[in-house]
Design a protein around this motif. Sequence first.
Motif, PDB file in Angstrom:
ATOM      1  N   GLY A 232       2.147  -4.844   7.638  1.00  0.00           N
ATOM      2  CA  GLY A 232       1.654  -4.996   6.409  1.00  0.00           C
ATOM      3  C   GLY A 232       0.310  -4.751   6.040  1.00  0.00           C
ATOM      4  O   GLY A 232       0.176  -4.554   4.886  1.00  0.00           O
ATOM      5  N   ASN A 233      -0.715  -4.469   6.964  1.00  0.00           N
ATOM      6  CA  ASN A 233      -1.995  -3.994   6.468  1.00  0.00           C
ATOM      7  C   ASN A 233      -2.041  -2.840   5.813  1.00  0.00           C
ATOM      8  O   ASN A 233      -2.870  -2.236   5.248  1.00  0.00           O
ATOM      9  CB  ASN A 233      -2.767  -3.781   7.706  1.00  0.00           C
ATOM     10  N   LEU A 234      -0.927  -1.781   5.826  1.00  0.00           N
ATOM     11  CA  LEU A 234      -0.646  -0.657   4.942  1.00  0.00           C
ATOM     12  C   LEU A 234      -0.721  -0.834   3.446  1.00  0.00           C
ATOM     13  O   LEU A 234      -1.009   0.004   2.807  1.00  0.00           O
ATOM     14  CB  LEU A 234       0.635   0.230   5.497  1.00  0.00           C
ATOM     15  N   THR A 235      -0.410  -2.259   3.115  1.00  0.00           N
ATOM     16  CA  THR A 235      -0.220  -2.725   1.657  1.00  0.00           C
ATOM     17  C   THR A 235      -1.600  -3.222   1.383  1.00  0.00           C
ATOM     18  O   THR A 235      -1.719  -3.349  -0.045  1.00  0.00           O
ATOM     19  CB  THR A 235       1.005  -3.518   1.356  1.00  0.00           C
ATOM     20  N   ASN A 236      -2.581  -3.225   1.966  1.00  0.00           N
ATOM     21  CA  ASN A 236      -3.937  -3.738   1.631  1.00  0.00           C
ATOM     22  C   ASN A 236      -4.626  -2.628   0.868  1.00  0.00           C
ATOM     23  O   ASN A 236      -4.450  -1.482   0.863  1.00  0.00           O
ATOM     24  CB  ASN A 236      -4.939  -3.858   2.828  1.00  0.00           C
ATOM     25  N   ASP A 237      -5.451  -3.364  -0.066  1.00  0.00           N
ATOM     26  CA  ASP A 237      -5.975  -2.371  -1.266  1.00  0.00           C
ATOM     27  C   ASP A 237      -7.632  -2.523  -1.208  1.00  0.00           C
ATOM     28  O   ASP A 237      -8.323  -2.252  -2.154  1.00  0.00           O
ATOM     29  CB  ASP A 237      -5.432  -2.533  -2.449  1.00  0.00           C
ATOM     30  N   ARG A 238      -8.073  -3.565  -0.253  1.00  0.00           N
ATOM     31  CA  ARG A 238      -9.642  -3.844  -0.132  1.00  0.00           C
ATOM     32  C   ARG A 238      -9.835  -3.919   1.365  1.00  0.00           C
ATOM     33  O   ARG A 238      -9.217  -4.190   2.141  1.00  0.00           O
ATOM     34  CB  ARG A 238      -9.594  -4.787  -1.013  1.00  0.00           C
TER      35      ARG A 238
END
Length: 238
Positions: A232-238
């Motif tokens: 899910g960290n692939l969707t992080n934007d910051r």
Amino acid sequence: MNKRVVKFTGKKMIVIGKGLLLLVLAGVLLVLLVNFHMGRVAAKDFTTLEELSWEIEAGGREPAEAALVLGAQVKPDGQMSLMLRERVDVGIELYQAGIVKKLIMSGDHGRVDYDEVNTMKDYAISKGVPSEDIFMDHAGFSTYESMYRAKAIFEVESMVVVTQEYHLYRAVYDGRAFGMEVAGVPCDTAVYHGDAYRKCREMLARLKDFGYTLVKPEPTFLGEAIPVSGDGNLTNDR
């Protein structure tokens, strides 16, 4: 050049009035029929956390790939509205009970100064959910788009959708329209301000989504696939 002036007699006005009335009645009937159909189709997939847990323990159901938590208002001070917090709380419960493997926070992050999904993810992390098990759909601008992107971007095959009951019929129906195995868990524990207005608006939204699920227009944004089976960290934007 002579201009023709159209005069409406009393009889013509009556005919026009009847025609308009019939159009209005037909529109109302269409809304009612679609709402009845959507409610009948979706209601059979409504369940509870307790029922899902029992089915999994009994071997009658496998844990779903994800709980899709649909976004709602985040206040100007950055706090979640009551409706949104209840949705996220139920999503966290589903994850912690082993009913779902991952969480997908789907909401509106179309502006720099408004961010539903990071707010939802931060809250879930604070409750002990690992960041890698929380995906964010930054372009879940509507229920239909959230479902389209769940299938197209996150490659979801089975999910539990979490939202308030009045909204759950449309969410489950939309998810089913994309071929996903969907269960719906309502999260109503309060009477929300503006409920009457939202429920009236929802009747029209169901008509809209009924049409969308027939023709399946693309959402505002697509992009490369980020399978929910991954990080899910692939969707992080910051």
